[in-house]
Design a protein around this motif. Sequence first.
Motif, PDB file in Angstrom:
ATOM      1  N   ILE A 154       0.475  -1.271  -0.163  1.00 26.97           N
ATOM      2  CA  ILE A 154       0.077   0.192  -0.029  1.00 26.97           C
ATOM      3  C   ILE A 154       0.795   0.718  -0.144  1.00 26.97           C
ATOM      4  CG2 ILE A 154      -1.591   1.555   1.361  1.00 26.97           C
ATOM      5  CD1 ILE A 154      -3.059  -1.071   2.422  1.00 26.97           C
ATOM      6  N   VAL A 155       2.213   0.974   1.012  1.00 27.01           N
ATOM      7  CA  VAL A 155       2.764   2.173   0.350  1.00 27.01           C
ATOM      8  C   VAL A 155       3.650   2.342  -0.454  1.00 27.01           C
ATOM      9  CG1 VAL A 155       4.978   3.500   2.071  1.00 27.01           C
ATOM     10  CG2 VAL A 155       2.771   1.790   3.550  1.00 27.01           C
ATOM     11  N   VAL A 156       3.859   1.649  -0.564  1.00 23.43           N
ATOM     12  CA  VAL A 156       4.672   1.287  -2.246  1.00 23.43           C
ATOM     13  C   VAL A 156       3.230   2.158  -3.819  1.00 23.43           C
ATOM     14  CG1 VAL A 156       5.821   0.321  -4.267  1.00 23.43           C
ATOM     15  CG2 VAL A 156       6.442  -0.612  -2.173  1.00 23.43           C
ATOM     16  N   GLY A 157       2.654   1.794  -3.579  1.00 26.65           N
ATOM     17  CA  GLY A 157       1.216   2.259  -4.073  1.00 26.65           C
ATOM     18  C   GLY A 157       1.200   4.023  -4.341  1.00 26.65           C
ATOM     19  N   ALA A 158       1.678   4.388  -2.938  1.00 29.08           N
ATOM     20  CA  ALA A 158       0.705   5.488  -2.454  1.00 29.08           C
ATOM     21  C   ALA A 158       2.413   6.525  -3.127  1.00 29.08           C
ATOM     22  CB  ALA A 158       0.256   5.745  -0.845  1.00 29.08           C
ATOM     23  N   GLN A 159       3.530   5.734  -3.612  1.00 29.81           N
ATOM     24  CA  GLN A 159       4.542   6.907  -3.638  1.00 29.81           C
ATOM     25  C   GLN A 159       4.780   6.494  -4.703  1.00 29.81           C
ATOM     26  OE1 GLN A 159       8.030   4.417  -2.668  1.00 29.81           O
ATOM     27  NE2 GLN A 159       9.328   5.699  -3.154  1.00 29.81           N
ATOM     28  N   SER A 160       4.061   5.848  -5.431  1.00 32.58           N
ATOM     29  CA  SER A 160       3.988   6.004  -6.933  1.00 32.58           C
ATOM     30  C   SER A 160       2.971   6.816  -7.495  1.00 32.58           C
ATOM     31  CB  SER A 160       3.915   4.585  -7.816  1.00 32.58           C
ATOM     32  OG  SER A 160       2.403   4.265  -7.713  1.00 32.58           O
ATOM     33  N   ARG A 161       1.858   7.338  -6.770  1.00 28.72           N
ATOM     34  CA  ARG A 161       1.240   8.440  -7.030  1.00 28.72           C
ATOM     35  C   ARG A 161       1.495   9.838  -6.476  1.00 28.72           C
ATOM     36  NH1 ARG A 161      -4.544   6.138  -4.425  1.00 28.72           N
ATOM     37  NH2 ARG A 161      -3.984   4.103  -5.115  1.00 28.72           N
ATOM     38  N   ILE A 162       3.369  10.125  -6.106  1.00 29.22           N
ATOM     39  CA  ILE A 162       3.069  11.684  -5.835  1.00 29.22           C
ATOM     40  C   ILE A 162       4.416  12.159  -6.916  1.00 29.22           C
ATOM     41  CG2 ILE A 162       2.846  11.608  -3.587  1.00 29.22           C
ATOM     42  CD1 ILE A 162       5.986  11.368  -3.223  1.00 29.22           C
ATOM     43  N   ARG A 163       4.532  13.463  -7.176  1.00 35.45           N
ATOM     44  CA  ARG A 163       6.054  13.421  -7.936  1.00 35.45           C
ATOM     45  C   ARG A 163       6.917  13.409  -7.025  1.00 35.45           C
ATOM     46  NH1 ARG A 163       5.182  19.506 -10.273  1.00 35.45           N
ATOM     47  NH2 ARG A 163       3.699  18.953 -11.454  1.00 35.45           N
TER      48      ARG A 163
END
Length: 345
Positions: free
Chosen positions: A198-207
């Motif tokens: 979940i954290v890695v997926g959230a990381q991929s959503r940001i600049r």
Amino acid sequence: MTQIPEAFLEVLAAGAAAAALVVGWLLFRARRLVGCLRAERDAALEANEHLDARRQVLEAETRHLVGVRLPALATYLAHRHVPVPGLLHPVFAGTHVDQLHRGALDQVAKAVAAECQRVDEAAQAVMRGATTVIQAQSYQLQSKIDDMQHRYEDPDIAEDLLELDHLNEQNLRRIQATGVLCGAWPGLTRADSHLGDIVVGAQSRIRGYHRVQVASKLELPIAVVARAVEPIAITVAELLANAVHHTHGSLAIDVSLHQVEAGACIVIDDAGVGMHADEVEFATGLLSGQQPILLTELGDPPRSGFAAIGRLVQRYGFSVSIDKPAPYGGVRAVVFIPGHLLTSA
């Protein structure tokens, strides 16, 4: 020559004396009456002057209410730091006039608040409908990009598609946050997911995702139940975006995963400029999910991230805190996920 009897003269003198006494008494009574009338006239004039002065003071107080206090109240309802002046003349404090003026201010405040709430709800409904459509189109665009990534093997095309995919992820995050803020559903239903994923997926959503460093200190594989996966992913993405935005471009954002007695925690530490006490207080109110939210109070452009997290916190039962400083002088954000939202991976 006829002589007047002495008795008659005595009677005549007595009558004259009596008449003089009567006239004197009448003059005395007249003077007293004139004095009383003058006193009453003076009192009436004084009372009239007092009433006229009080009328002028009351008119000035009413003009102060209409020209100063009511406009200040309208400004205060939009900007809470602006004070509303009190009475112009302290002599009215606690009087019926003071109560009437306070009642007028309260009625205006209630009417303005009700109208603001109505307008804001209408605006949220419009935004909710718009974000739902745009979010669906973003998912379609994401599917198209995924399909193209499988069809084209050229490295340059693959790199361009990767950039497009990442840009679409950022747009989708903003659309999701805005929709959630306006009462929309997060938009995705996922399966139970490992906390690290979940954290890695959230990381991929940001600049600036490459600046985020994730370290797991979990002793056991922990997963989040399906219904809370996307809300927590949105929350972590917003916190990471905020951390990256407020930290110098050469500095990293540290994320660590921890298992605790009552659940699990995601700790995000940045090395930014930190937050002032009033900023922490305002943000804490938004993150709690207990503070009423109006779109007009979120600034321009709107600071929707914390407000959206507050909606998710209230709906799904996890919590977010930012009241502890980070080890590097920035902000520490802690996402606490209670045990009822966790399962074994």
